[in-house]
Design a protein around this motif. Structure first.
Motif, PDB file in Angstrom:
ATOM      1  N   ARG A 138       0.833  -1.201   0.000  1.00  0.00           N
ATOM      2  CA  ARG A 138       0.000   0.000   0.000  1.00  0.00           C
ATOM      3  C   ARG A 138       0.873   1.258   0.000  1.00  0.00           C
ATOM      4  O   ARG A 138       0.547   2.247  -0.662  1.00  0.00           O
ATOM      5  CB  ARG A 138      -0.910  -0.017   1.233  1.00  0.00           C
ATOM      6  CG  ARG A 138      -1.810   1.211   1.383  1.00  0.00           C
ATOM      7  CD  ARG A 138      -2.856   1.286   0.310  1.00  0.00           C
ATOM      8  NE  ARG A 138      -3.768   2.410   0.522  1.00  0.00           N
ATOM      9  CZ  ARG A 138      -4.641   2.844  -0.364  1.00  0.00           C
ATOM     10  NH1 ARG A 138      -4.756   2.249  -1.546  1.00  0.00           N
ATOM     11  NH2 ARG A 138      -5.424   3.862  -0.098  1.00  0.00           N
ATOM     12  N   ASN A 146       1.886   2.242  -3.393  1.00  0.00           N
ATOM     13  CA  ASN A 146       0.827   2.922  -4.129  1.00  0.00           C
ATOM     14  C   ASN A 146       0.731   4.387  -3.702  1.00  0.00           C
ATOM     15  O   ASN A 146       0.563   5.283  -4.533  1.00  0.00           O
ATOM     16  CB  ASN A 146      -0.508   2.205  -3.883  1.00  0.00           C
ATOM     17  CG  ASN A 146      -1.574   2.595  -4.903  1.00  0.00           C
ATOM     18  OD1 ASN A 146      -1.331   3.387  -5.808  1.00  0.00           O
ATOM     19  ND2 ASN A 146      -2.758   2.029  -4.754  1.00  0.00           N
ATOM     20  N   TYR A 203       3.124   6.696  -5.474  1.00  0.00           N
ATOM     21  CA  TYR A 203       2.999   6.866  -6.917  1.00  0.00           C
ATOM     22  C   TYR A 203       2.090   8.046  -7.229  1.00  0.00           C
ATOM     23  O   TYR A 203       0.862   7.966  -7.064  1.00  0.00           O
ATOM     24  CB  TYR A 203       2.438   5.583  -7.533  1.00  0.00           C
ATOM     25  CG  TYR A 203       2.338   5.566  -9.042  1.00  0.00           C
ATOM     26  CD1 TYR A 203       3.332   6.118  -9.842  1.00  0.00           C
ATOM     27  CD2 TYR A 203       1.251   4.975  -9.669  1.00  0.00           C
ATOM     28  CE1 TYR A 203       3.242   6.082 -11.220  1.00  0.00           C
ATOM     29  CE2 TYR A 203       1.149   4.927 -11.048  1.00  0.00           C
ATOM     30  CZ  TYR A 203       2.147   5.488 -11.823  1.00  0.00           C
ATOM     31  OH  TYR A 203       2.052   5.449 -13.190  1.00  0.00           O
ATOM     32  N   ASN A 221      -7.833   4.597  -5.110  1.00  0.00           N
ATOM     33  CA  ASN A 221      -6.405   4.874  -5.200  1.00  0.00           C
ATOM     34  C   ASN A 221      -6.103   6.224  -4.559  1.00  0.00           C
ATOM     35  O   ASN A 221      -6.944   7.129  -4.592  1.00  0.00           O
ATOM     36  CB  ASN A 221      -5.954   4.901  -6.661  1.00  0.00           C
ATOM     37  CG  ASN A 221      -5.886   3.534  -7.282  1.00  0.00           C
ATOM     38  OD1 ASN A 221      -5.285   2.624  -6.731  1.00  0.00           O
ATOM     39  ND2 ASN A 221      -6.502   3.382  -8.454  1.00  0.00           N
ATOM     40  N   CYS A 260      -3.862  -5.270  -2.555  1.00  0.00           N
ATOM     41  CA  CYS A 260      -2.783  -4.416  -3.070  1.00  0.00           C
ATOM     42  C   CYS A 260      -1.677  -5.226  -3.742  1.00  0.00           C
ATOM     43  O   CYS A 260      -0.487  -5.035  -3.468  1.00  0.00           O
ATOM     44  CB  CYS A 260      -2.188  -3.571  -1.935  1.00  0.00           C
ATOM     45  SG  CYS A 260      -3.384  -2.527  -1.086  1.00  0.00           S
ATOM     46  N   VAL A 290       0.423  -1.849  -7.972  1.00  0.00           N
ATOM     47  CA  VAL A 290       0.192  -0.404  -7.959  1.00  0.00           C
ATOM     48  C   VAL A 290      -0.476  -0.081  -9.287  1.00  0.00           C
ATOM     49  O   VAL A 290       0.169  -0.137 -10.347  1.00  0.00           O
ATOM     50  CB  VAL A 290       1.509   0.382  -7.809  1.00  0.00           C
ATOM     51  CG1 VAL A 290       1.244   1.886  -7.931  1.00  0.00           C
ATOM     52  CG2 VAL A 290       2.182   0.064  -6.480  1.00  0.00           C
TER      53      VAL A 290
END
Length: 632
Positions: free
Chosen positions: A355, A358, A361, A420, A581, A584
């Motif tokens: 996570r 992600n 990002y 997200n 998850c 990503v």
């Protein structure tokens, strides 16, 4: 059934993974599998695992074709990568994927492009199966012929099925529930399944490309016996509307239309396969191919880069409308694309670390800077298919399905809609990185002298492997955000052979993975996400997911009894995959971008599920070509 409809030049091999777009026919009559009071099978004119069949028995042609399309002309197409093999049985062993079209080898059935996944006969003229879906029988067309004039026989079907299942990891996985293929009559072949109730198996039994047994068991021009398990650049014998005319290894392949093709008058061949030649030119890089297109060395260029689509086509031929830029809506499939973690590496075992990746990002900034805002971010493993996408909180049938695995899934599945993280500016990015740091600390990771260490004190480092410069650009944008968390990041771009070998053997930390989804998800989900596929070389379970809840939900998808249940099962699986998850998520588009020199025409409108349907439904337009003048 989610193997892509596109034909591929895969693994260095010139292959047809699924039925050619629009080559052939129909079955005699649509009735139940057995006549009342009889044990004899009743033949079906079309197969659909769920849903209605659009075209009735005896139809003359698909509704989206131009039956009067002229035959002739040459089309030159771009291919990324290379090839060193024409043997489809060992596809995927070497090389990169290079999208292309081949209509040399046929399948038992082919699909229409204006309905969700209905199969009509190609080499087969009829099919039957019992009410419990425990087997299927296909009847070959008496007129089906190889290019040398010999008939296609049940022995060819058995030889092809056995060779593919034994030697191809992809086909071995896809057809693992078909335990036997055998001739049961002069033109009949029977597929026996490992259990009853799997309603998709009768249809997918007709999808594999059929090889000529007599050709493969013969000898080549030098008197050497052919080997179906070995690479070869000998042009294979086919039965389809095209044959390979010539090639230059690693550089080009030329297909020529078979003028006396046995199936040219079949109902779903009408108006298709109109070009006399289709030339595939191979390039190692998109940018070189794009310049070749602009110099009129290619006729059609499918653009993968949103930024290039916006900036690279400012040249006179576009302004003068001699080159047409067009976006074709893609309603034929969905997908997930993302940075996939290799869970076989202990580092990625903790969902909080995944996570955190992600959160690091900043997709919004990446899209703006690298792609001119052309994309939207994937938020589902079925992105582009609202029927199957998990939204909001689970309810009704989806909730009932998830209750059966409640103790095996993250609690958030029931309490929190998946979203997200959102970036796009410095403030949002910093907030996301702070939350990522909190999760890492909670998971036992520490930042020591600006270097992240795992709970054992080992510095955290990851390697992204890429197969082309486009992927590399995206990773290089991502890299500094991860480094701000203290993660050491290396990026390695490999040639197509090295990349494919490492991906097949799961020798990577993180890769960009894509899972294409069809309009009727089914058995392929086991290869995508099932525990059995996690350690099988060549499977598409790239993360190595071993999750009993995922396995249970995949089984519910496969054995769904109607479309509503299928949709609820897919939503449940989507939600569980997202909250674990495993990737990503990156981006999706919903269109295919293509630029073309204006020498071609197509029927109006194009079929809903055909995307551009080029070159299958298009034709050489002599009047347009004359206006453009001679090719460069």
């Amino acid at each position: 059934m989610a193997i892509s409809r596109r034909h591929l030049l895969q693994g260095g091999a010139f292959v047809a993974l699924t039925p050619a777009l629009g080559t052939a026919a129909c079955f005699p009559t649509a009735t139940p599998a057995y006549a009342e009071g009889s044990s004899e099978p009743v033949w079906r004119h079309a197969l659909a695992s769920l849903g209605d069949i659009k075209y009735p028995a005896g139809f003359k042609r698909f509704g989206y074709v131009n039956p009067d399309a002229p035959k002739g002309g040459v089309v030159r197409m771009f291919e990324l990568g290379t090839f060193d093999n024409f043997n489809i049985v060992i596809n995927g062993v070497k090389g990169s994927l290079a999208n292309g079209v081949t209509m040399v080898l046929e399948t038992l059935t082919t699909r229409s492009l204006d309905e969700p996944l209905t199969a009509y006969g190609q080499l087969a003229e009829a099919a039957a199966y019992p009410d419990d879906f425990s087997y299927a029988i296909y009847r070959l067309r008496a007129e089906a012929r190889w290019h040398d004039g010999k008939p296609v026989t049940p022995d060819d079907i058995v030889f092809s099925f056995d060779a593919l299942k034994k030697n191809s990891p992809m086909y071995s996985a896809y057809y693992r529930h078909i335990v036997k293929c055998e001739p049961v009559g002069e033109r009949d072949v029977k597929f026996t399944f490992d259990m009853p109730g799997n309603r998709e198996l009768p249809a997918i039994a007709g999808e594999f490309p059929v090889l000529s047994k007599h050709w493969w068991e013969g000898t080549d021009a030098q008197g050497r016996k052919r080997d179906v398990t070995a690479t070869t650049l000998e042009i294979p014998l086919g039965s389809g509307p095209y044959r390979i005319k010539e090639f230059v290894a690693s550089r080009s392949v030329v297909l020529e239309r078979v003028k006396d093709y046995w199936g040219k008058d079949l109902a779903v061949s009408v108006g298709q396969n109109n070009f006399d030649q289709i030339r595939f030119e191979f390039f190692r890089d998109d940018s070189v191919g794009r310049e070749a297109f602009k110099a009129d060395q290619l006729d059609w260029f499918s653009e993968r880069s949103g930024k290039q689509w916006s900036t690279a086509y400012d040249f006179p031929a576009v302004t003068e409308k001699r080159v047409i830029k067009e976006k074709f809506p893609d309603e034929s499939s969905g997908r997930m694309q993302g940075f996939a973690f290799n869970l076989r590496r202990p580092l990625f075992a903790d969902v909080r670390l995944r996570r955190a990746f992600n959160l690091a990002y900043d997709w919004e900034t990446s899209d703006r800077l690298l792609s001119n805002g052309e994309y939207h971010r994937d938020s589902s493993y079925f992105d582009g298919m609202p029927e199957f996408m998990a939204t909001g909180l689970p309810e009704d049938q989806e909730l009932q399905i998830l209750e059966t695995v409640r103790d095996k899934v993250p609690a958030e599945v029931f309490t929190t809609p998946y979203k997200n993280p959102v970036g796009g500016n410095d403030e949002a990015s910093r907030a996301n990185l702070r939350e990522a740091s909190r999760l890492l600390k909670e998971a036992g990771f520490e930042n020591r002298d600006r270097k992240l260490v795992d709970p054992s004190g080992k510095p955290v480092s990851v390697e992204f492997i890429c197969q082309d410069p486009g992927d590399e650009r995206g990773v290089l944008f991502y890299k500094p955000y991860l480094e701000r968390l203290g993660i050491a990041v290396s990026v390695r771009t490999l040639d197509s052979v090295q990349y494919e070998n490492r991906r097949r053997s799961f020798d990577f930390d993180i890769i960009t993975a894509i899972w294409p989804q069809s309009l009727s998800p089914g058995n392929e989900q086991r290869d995508f996400f099932g525990s059995e596929a996690a350690d099988r070389p060549g499977s598409r379970n790239y993360p190595g997911i071993k999750n009993p809840a995922v396995d249970a939900l995949i089984d519910r998808i496969i054995f769904a009894k109607d479309r509503a249940e299928l949709a609820a099962c897919c939503k449940a699986l989507d939600r569980v995959l997202l909250w674990n998850c495993y990737v990503v998520p990156q981006f999706a588009f919903g269109f295919d971008r293509a630029a073309r020199w204006d020498r071609f025409s197509h029927p109006e409108p194009l079929p809903k599920y055909g995307v551009s349907a080029f070159p299958t439904l298009w034709w050489w337009d002599a009047e347009k070509a004359a206006k453009l003048g001679k090719r460069s």
